[in-house]
Design an enzyme around this catalytic site. Structure first.
Site, PDB file in Angstrom:
ATOM      1  CG  ASN A 292      -0.472  -0.201   2.483  1.00  0.00           C
ATOM      2  OD1 ASN A 292       0.692  -0.567   2.626  1.00  0.00           O
ATOM      3  ND2 ASN A 292      -1.259   0.043   3.495  1.00  0.00           N
TER       4      ASN A 292
ATOM      5  CD  GLU B  55       5.098   0.130  12.899  1.00  0.00           C
ATOM      6  OE1 GLU B  55       3.926   0.299  13.303  1.00  0.00           O
ATOM      7  OE2 GLU B  55       6.076   0.649  13.454  1.00  0.00           O
TER       8      GLU B  55
ATOM      9  CB  CYS C 170      -2.220  -0.061   8.764  1.00  0.00           C
ATOM     10  SG  CYS C 170      -0.745   0.949   8.692  1.00  0.00           S
TER      11      CYS C 170
ATOM     12  CD  GLU D 201       8.570   0.910  10.696  1.00  0.00           C
ATOM     13  OE1 GLU D 201       9.137  -0.150  10.394  1.00  0.00           O
ATOM     14  OE2 GLU D 201       7.677   1.428   9.993  1.00  0.00           O
TER      15      GLU D 201
END
Ligand code: ADP
Length: 493
Positions: free
Chosen positions: A161, A259, A293, A467
């Site tokens: 994505n 993640e 997400c 991150e």
């Protein structure tokens, strides 16, 4: 124009794996055709490596680790900075590749490239700031010295994505820390990853430091997780696959950053600014056609503002322009594949069967089989799949609530804890609700939360680690403690 001819710099079109600074077009596990989701056209045919070839890439990364970690951080910083400059100079071509293989509108793809490059710039700077500590010891004449050292070979498995950003968000801190990396991009979006490798090559990042392997997810993932030389696995993708990778990594006790999936709630209180709340919801919900997400998956709107919110939302969502990413003014592209379309249809059918109303949209779009109409549903409840599972599509479900406590309870009633959003004006309420929401990231009166300065990551089953930000580099470093005796003796000789 369908492929290579769309690029200003044809050298960025790469259709082979990148290992040890060279292009590997001989895949021992055959080939795979890559499709443009907007048109269905075949874009490229890519080699698929077998487990042995992936093992070779790990060996190469291990061999490169020794010299790379010993380079002064300032050198590593300079190379990363060059990579950043090249990504910026070639932003249009990188964005074109993203549109071709992922489908998002060109303007959004440009935004992703800037976002992706920002991590490389940020960690080029952070590389120079790696530092340890010296502590007073409990015993006389001793010092405690804490050093930070790179963990070693890192494996990254990334989703389709955000084909550029999910790679740089991992590779930049890893390389800055002195680690080397083997990346497996998603099967749907290898071209962007390979163009990034080409630019890393041109930037002078040494052979073996950054490698991109291609192949079946289970084969590549199996080798990367089982191989004891891989000291860290960093993954972005579904909770289901994250769980599997953690299980597979358990035997070799790897450090892990995950993640994972989200089911982000968005809360709108009566005192919110209506326009800000609607625009914020659209910004998070419809970015990348809902395939993110951190997309708000479900909106909870207080009774007093509910009807006005749904009306304005439907008006604005109904006006979103759907089409191929290269067309002027397009805001919504195709979904990634047929399974994604089926999931969206299933969530709508389930919601309608349980009493939800389709306020706008609700069906596939006449642009093609993977296009879906931007949709708003009202009368949604917690009993429906659409509030329980990540939809990953352009569907905005709205649930009505009465009290703050009720909204927070529904928001937290999920195994996920990635992002949440709230819209209100009362400052005390903003703090109170932010404290009560179970999420790693909260958008307060905004739907846009991602940038390189902030720590990105989730709690609960949405992941492990962060991150970006000043914290991101620590995920790629180990601490080494020296118990230093004979330090600070009282008598000089
Ligand atoms: P998404 O729903 O975003 O496709 P996935 O978790 O299925 O999320 O995929 C994210 C990444 O994980 C992709 O690169 C995919 O190829 C990879 N992947 C999927 N299954 C496995 C597996 N069994 N082992 C390793 N990687 C996998």
């Amino acid at each position: 124009m369908t492929g290579r001819d769309i690029l200003s710099d044809a050298g960025l079109w790469r259709d082979a794996a990148y290992v040890n600074g060279a292009w590997v077009s001989d895949g021992k596990a055959g080939t795979m055709d890559l499709c443009n989701p907007a048109t269905g056209a075949t874009l490229a045919t890519l080699p698929q490596l077998d487990a042995g070839q992936v093992r070779d890439a790990v060996e190469v990364a291990e061999a490169a680790f020794g010299p790379w970690r010993l380079r002064p951080a300032k050198d590593r910083a300079k190379l990363l900075r060059r990579w950043f400059d090249l990504m910026t100079a070639h932003a249009d071509d990188l964005a074109r590749l993203i549109v071709l293989e992922e489908g998002k509108p060109f303007a959004e793809a440009k935004g992703e490239v800037a976002y992706a490059a920002s991590f490389v710039e940020w960690f080029a700077e952070e590389a120079k700031r790696i530092r340890g500590d010296v502590m007073a010891a409990p015993e006389a004449g001793r010092r405690i010295v804490v050093l930070k050292e790179p963990v070693g070979v890192c494996a990254a498995i990334t989703p389709w994505n955000f084909p550029a950003a999910m790679i740089t968000r991992k590779a930049a801190p890893a390389l800055a820390a002195g680690c080397t990396m083997v990346v497996k991009p998603a099967g749907q979006t290898p071209l962007t990853a390979l163009a990034l490798a080409e630019l890393a090559h041109r930037a002078g990042i040494p052979a073996g430091v950054f490698n991109v392997v291609l192949g079946r997810a289970s084969v590549v993932g199996g080798e990367l997780t089982a191989n004891p030389k891989v000291r860290k696995i960093t993954f972005t993708g579904s909770t289901e696959v994250g769980r599997l990778l953690l299980e597979q990594s358990a035997a070799t006790i790897k450090k892990a950053s995950m993640e994972l999936g989200g089911n982000a709630p968005l809360l709108v209180f009566d005192d919110a600014d209506l326009e800000t709340a609607v625009d914020g919801f659209i910004a998070t919900k419809y970015r990348n056609t809902g395939q993110a997400c951190i997309s708000a998956n479900r909106a909870y709107v207080q009774a007093g503002i509910h009807d006005a919110f749904v009306a304005l939302l439907a008006e604005k969502v109904g006006a979103l322009k759907v089409g191929e990413g290269f067309e002027d003014g397009v805001q919504q592209g195709p979904l990634i594949d047929a399974a994604a379309v089926e999931k969206v249809k299933d969530h709508i059918a389930d919601a309608v069967a349980h009493g939800a109303q389709v306020v706008c949209g609700g069906a596939t779009h006449n642009r093609g089989p993977l296009f879906f109409q931007p949709t708003v549903l009202s009368g949604v409840t917690q009993a429906m799949k659409i509030t329980r599972e990540e939809t990953f599509g352009p569907i905005a479900p709205v649930v009505k609530f009465e009290t703050e406590a009720e909204a927070v309870a529904m928001a937290n009633d999920t195994e996920f804890g990635l992002a949440a959003y709230l819209f209100a004006r009362d400052g005390a309420r903003l703090w109170r609700v932010s404290a009560a929401l179970e999420a790693g990231m909260i958008g307060v009166n905004t739907g846009l939360i991602s940038n390189e300065v902030a720590p990105f990551g989730g709690i609960k089953q949405s992941g492990i680690g962060r991150e970006g930000s000043v914290y991101g580099i620590d995920e790629f470093m180990e601490q080494k403690y020296l118990a230093w005796a004979g330090a600070g003796e009282a008598k000089l000789v």
